[in-house]
Design a protein around this motif. Structure first.
Motif, PDB file in Angstrom:
ATOM      1  N   GLN A   1       2.867 -11.336  10.957  1.00 53.87           N
ATOM      2  CA  GLN A   1       3.726 -11.080  10.024  1.00 53.87           C
ATOM      3  C   GLN A   1       3.407 -12.113   8.721  1.00 53.87           C
ATOM      4  OE1 GLN A   1       8.134  -9.711  10.532  1.00 53.87           O
ATOM      5  NE2 GLN A   1       7.638 -11.080  11.964  1.00 53.87           N
TER       6      GLN A   1
ATOM      7  N   GLU B   1       1.476   1.201   0.769  1.00 54.33           N
ATOM      8  CA  GLU B   1       2.638   0.512   0.220  1.00 54.33           C
ATOM      9  C   GLU B   1       3.380   1.401   0.168  1.00 54.33           C
ATOM     10  OE1 GLU B   1       3.525  -0.566  -4.484  1.00 54.33           O
ATOM     11  OE2 GLU B   1       1.499   0.612  -4.075  1.00 54.33           O
TER      12      GLU B   1
ATOM     13  N   SER C   1      -2.225 -10.080  13.977  1.00 54.94           N
ATOM     14  CA  SER C   1      -0.701  -9.572  14.460  1.00 54.94           C
ATOM     15  C   SER C   1       0.085 -10.372  14.695  1.00 54.94           C
ATOM     16  CB  SER C   1      -1.114  -8.951  16.134  1.00 54.94           C
ATOM     17  OG  SER C   1      -1.777  -8.524  16.200  1.00 54.94           O
TER      18      SER C   1
ATOM     19  N   LEU D   1      -4.037   0.348   4.758  1.00 50.53           N
ATOM     20  CA  LEU D   1      -1.823   0.014   5.176  1.00 50.53           C
ATOM     21  C   LEU D   1      -1.909   0.966   3.664  1.00 50.53           C
ATOM     22  CD1 LEU D   1      -1.509  -3.742   6.275  1.00 50.53           C
ATOM     23  CD2 LEU D   1      -1.175  -1.951   7.213  1.00 50.53           C
TER      24      LEU D   1
ATOM     25  N   LYS E   1       5.275   1.541   2.921  1.00 48.31           N
ATOM     26  CA  LYS E   1       5.644   2.007   4.087  1.00 48.31           C
ATOM     27  C   LYS E   1       5.106   0.867   5.211  1.00 48.31           C
ATOM     28  CE  LYS E   1       3.768   4.166   8.317  1.00 48.31           C
ATOM     29  NZ  LYS E   1       2.582   5.512   8.851  1.00 48.31           N
ATOM     30  N   ASP E   2       3.836   0.264   4.996  1.00 46.16           N
ATOM     31  CA  ASP E   2       2.812  -1.356   5.779  1.00 46.16           C
ATOM     32  C   ASP E   2       3.513  -2.431   5.392  1.00 46.16           C
ATOM     33  OD1 ASP E   2       2.278   0.513   8.037  1.00 46.16           O
ATOM     34  OD2 ASP E   2       0.731   1.114   6.635  1.00 46.16           O
ATOM     35  N   PHE E   3       3.872  -2.540   3.494  1.00 45.51           N
ATOM     36  CA  PHE E   3       3.963  -3.787   2.590  1.00 45.51           C
ATOM     37  C   PHE E   3       4.599  -3.105   1.398  1.00 45.51           C
ATOM     38  CE2 PHE E   3       0.090  -1.839   1.091  1.00 45.51           C
ATOM     39  CZ  PHE E   3      -0.239  -1.677  -0.005  1.00 45.51           C
ATOM     40  N   GLU E   4       5.191  -4.489   0.979  1.00 40.95           N
ATOM     41  CA  GLU E   4       6.193  -3.949  -0.501  1.00 40.95           C
ATOM     42  C   GLU E   4       5.382  -5.013  -1.781  1.00 40.95           C
ATOM     43  OE1 GLU E   4       8.526  -1.604  -1.454  1.00 40.95           O
ATOM     44  OE2 GLU E   4       9.201  -1.111   0.919  1.00 40.95           O
TER      45      GLU E   4
ATOM     46  N   LEU F   1      -5.749  -4.463   1.213  1.00 40.63           N
ATOM     47  CA  LEU F   1      -4.216  -3.517   1.743  1.00 40.63           C
ATOM     48  C   LEU F   1      -4.767  -2.553   2.318  1.00 40.63           C
ATOM     49  CD1 LEU F   1      -1.299  -5.687   0.669  1.00 40.63           C
ATOM     50  CD2 LEU F   1      -2.863  -6.811   1.942  1.00 40.63           C
ATOM     51  N   ARG F   2      -5.127  -1.741   0.764  1.00 36.53           N
ATOM     52  CA  ARG F   2      -4.848  -0.582   1.235  1.00 36.53           C
ATOM     53  C   ARG F   2      -6.933   0.218   1.286  1.00 36.53           C
ATOM     54  NH1 ARG F   2      -5.091   3.411  -3.980  1.00 36.53           N
ATOM     55  NH2 ARG F   2      -7.538   2.029  -3.434  1.00 36.53           N
TER      56      ARG F   2
ATOM     57  N   HIS G   1      -2.853 -10.351   9.586  1.00 36.18           N
ATOM     58  CA  HIS G   1      -2.863  -8.942   9.933  1.00 36.18           C
ATOM     59  C   HIS G   1      -3.960  -8.291  10.995  1.00 36.18           C
ATOM     60  CE1 HIS G   1      -1.469  -4.916   9.336  1.00 36.18           C
ATOM     61  NE2 HIS G   1      -2.722  -4.683   9.103  1.00 36.18           N
TER      62      HIS G   1
END
Length: 250
Positions: A58, A85, A56, A83, A87-90, A77-78, A53
């Motif tokens: 994926q 969840e 840059s 980020l 929106k930016d990742f699943e 992640l948060r 991340h």
């Protein structure tokens, strides 16, 4: 050549084999280009995803441990990357409803227990063998005591019986904990629920910080998914990978 890296201050997430972020960034920078997809099939605490991340790229991460995936989503992640969840990742494979919880129980009872304990904001028992009726603990402060006290947690994914409640009370007394919590898969029938709660009520209450808490408590998986938690004083360490107070297991 590669620089000599160490896991930096503030990076450590409680994984014994965690790699330094700078090292993973150097590897990814040397082996891929911005916009490429970096895939880590054993992502653990997601240092690779963090590095990708930052550069840059994926990224896709996989880990067998449900509790590791939840910790990564919350802490890495948060909290660290900011980020969101959805929106930016699943995240896939983590129970979102009772059907998903049952599926996890059928596939891997050990990881179901760990998922349930962490969903209740507890710390899981590290042993995968016989655990003496303890799948996890919640830790909290008590007045006039420098040491944290605990609630022992047991998870029952099958059909719990009144004998399980009595056994948990024995664990509560044996472990010298202040409280005990039982997590079950489904709601109990009216008669069984009354019997369970009567047995639990016989353990009495604990008075802390001017409040009374039932010494024994019960939650269903649906309760957890709805955001309900055990009644305790403020839980310590729920946003950190492990307790940091003296005398606690690491």
């Amino acid at each position: 050549g590669f620089t000599n890296y160490n896991v930096g201050r503030g990076e450590h997430m409680g994984f014994q084999t965690q790699k330094p972020l700078g090292l993973l960034e150097q590897i990814i920078r040397a082996s891929s280009n911005p916009g490429d997809v970096v895939f880590d099939p054993f992502c653990g605490c997601a240092t690779t995803l963090h590095a990708a991340h930052n550069l840059s790229r994926q990224w896709i991460g996989i880990d067998i441990a449900i509790h590791a995936v939840k910790r990564v989503a919350r802490m890495r992640l948060r909290d660290q990357l900011g980020l969101v969840e959805g929106k930016d990742f699943e995240i896939e494979g983590v129970p979102r409803n009772i059907e998903g919880a049952r599926d996890l129980w059928e596939r891997d009872k050990y990881h179901f227990q760990k998922w349930a304990v962490e969903e209740a904001e507890g710390f899981v028992t590290t042993r995968r063998t016989a655990d003496g009726g303890i799948d996890g603990r919640l830790y909290f402060a008590v007045p006039d005591d420098p040491m944290l006290q605990s609630m022992v947690i047991e998870v029952k994914g099958g059909n719990p019986t009144i004998a399980d409640v009595r056994s948990l009370r024995g664990v509560l007394e044996r472990e010298d904990a202040l409280m005990a919590g039982l997590i079950i898969m489904d709601e109990l029938g009216d008669r069984k629920d009354r019997n369970f709660r009567k047995e639990m009520a016989s353990a009495g209450h604990v008075e802390l910080w001017g409040n009374e808490y039932p010494a024994m408590q019960i939650l269903t998986v649906s309760d957890l998914l709805d955001g309900k938690r055990f009644q305790t004083p403020t839980v310590m360490g729920k946003h950190t990978p492990e307790p940091r107070m003296p005398g606690l297991p690491r």
